[in-house]
Design a protein around this motif. Sequence first.
Motif, short mmCIF file in Angstrom:
data_model
loop_
_atom_site.label_atom_id
_atom_site.label_comp_id
_atom_site.label_asym_id
_atom_site.label_seq_id
_atom_site.Cartn_x
_atom_site.Cartn_y
_atom_site.Cartn_z
N ASP A 15 25.23 20.19 5.79
CA ASP A 15 24.66 19.78 7.09
C ASP A 15 25.42 18.60 7.67
O ASP A 15 25.72 18.56 8.86
N ARG A 16 25.75 17.64 6.80
CA ARG A 16 26.50 16.45 7.28
C ARG A 16 27.85 16.86 7.84
O ARG A 16 28.27 16.41 8.89
N ARG A 65 27.48 18.66 11.14
CA ARG A 65 27.13 17.70 12.21
C ARG A 65 28.38 16.93 12.65
O ARG A 65 28.56 16.64 13.82
N THR A 69 25.92 29.74 11.33
CA THR A 69 26.06 29.00 10.08
C THR A 69 25.20 29.65 9.02
O THR A 69 24.64 30.73 9.25
N GLN A 78 23.28 21.57 0.23
CA GLN A 78 22.84 21.87 1.60
C GLN A 78 22.98 20.61 2.47
O GLN A 78 23.47 20.69 3.60
N ALA A 79 22.61 19.46 1.93
CA ALA A 79 22.69 18.21 2.70
C ALA A 79 24.15 17.88 3.03
O ALA A 79 24.47 17.46 4.15
N ALA A 104 19.30 27.34 5.95
CA ALA A 104 19.02 26.27 4.97
C ALA A 104 18.60 26.90 3.65
O ALA A 104 17.85 27.88 3.64
#
Length: 422
Positions: A291-292, A295, A318, A287-288, A321
Amino acid sequence: MTMSRVETLVVGAGQAGLAVSHCLAERGGDHVVVERGRVAERWRSARWDSLRLITPNWMSRLPGWSYPGPDPDGYMPASELVSYLQGYADSGAAPVREGTTVELIETCTTGLRVVTDQQTWLARNVIVATGTENRAFVPPVAGGLAPGVHQLTASCYRSPRQVPDGGVLVVGASASGVQIADELRRTGRTVVISVGRHSRLPRHYRGHDIQWWLHRTGVLDQRIDQMRDARSARRAPSLQLAGLCRHRVDLEALAARGVVLAGRLAAADGWSVNFADDLPATTSAAQARMDRLLRSIDAFIANALIANGGTATGSTDTLPAFTAPPGPARLDLRRAGITTVIWATGYRSAYPWLRVPVLDRHGEIDHRRGVTSVPGLYALGLRFLHRRNSSFVDGVGPDARFVAAHLTRRTASRACLTARGR
Ligand SMILES: Cc1cc2nc3c(=O)[nH]c(=O)nc-3n(C[C@H](O)[C@H](O)[C@H](O)COP(=O)(O)OP(=O)(O)OC[C@H]3O[C@@H](n4cnc5c(N)ncnc54)[C@H](O)[C@@H]3O)c2cc1C
């Protein structure tokens, strides 16, 4: 057995072998392509029946060839890609010798000796384009399973009909694992998926296919020398996507359809299997990373808008989470009604026929941009050969052009030296 001479011999008639054949033909280079099966053999015989590409049709560009159909944003089935590649081979009358298996490549005084099951060739150059799927990788833990558990690899899976009745444990949650788990679940079977490191991404973002963004933002063009750890970059998992417009195959969607999520498969003993307690950690890491990436796409859009004086459009559609709760620690396959284990755990290199000192300690071909330390020996189509998309249909073209140019220069300078020596 007959012996022939050829300037360049290409091993493999997948997209990589055909692309370099096209580039050599453009340069007037004498060559043959030897293929143990038929053109695009892997897309014919190592894919499941319902597979569609996860790259959109427009991302099938090869040197001198591109998708001509009515649906550039669609995702072609594997069978359509076979026709597409066959058409490519036919269009340039690529000199493909089908049904010819390379059994040995070694150096000799005039260059490289290639022994096939049909004939022997003496070649000045050899391009190894045998793909990334030489050997399906099955982790050693498989050896602990009871003989009664039916096991197969993703490359042997065709459809739910082929799988014995009962539930299925799918090991591996990259593109193949999640798609196979989803297909089996949709037939009503019990499905457990064992999840390791994976790549979570939405199919669409801000009005475009995610692959379009990966292309536009330069992610697919990133070079191997820009990576901190080349080996780990080359082993990055494929994306949890399917070639279907509105159909999600990420872990949250699979869980909602009733697939049981479990951590990495840690041990097997007869009908009993143990999973690591890493599911929350692996899913939150994925997930991280997602997200990166999203972004960075947002930043790319913002910069483009500043440059053009525009305002942001397109919804930020999207995935929600997602961090999975802890999965089961142990599973009794018999009690859970699971009869089959499918290994979707990737591939490893295997070049038993390559008796030339170019393999590193991991058995991978050691090269720089496809050029090895053995004069005249090249590789193409490997993962991250030069760019992130080197092993994709759309990415092999620039590598093929580079290798063909390098090889042609080498041939020309050899010819020049020979002429001077006379
Ligand atoms: C399940 C799956 C889905 C994929 N989906 C996509 C996608 O959506 N989009 C995308 O761009 N990429 C996708 N890929 C990645 C990539 O496009 C394929 O792996 C593709 O097959 C690689 O092409 P290639 O020409 O490098 O190798 P291959 O297609 O593997 O071709 C190599 C050829 O060499 C032949 N060969 C091997 N050994 C010998 C020998 N000793 N002698 C003679 N011939 C030999 C084989 O028969 C084969 O035909 C996918 C890969 C997999 C596994």
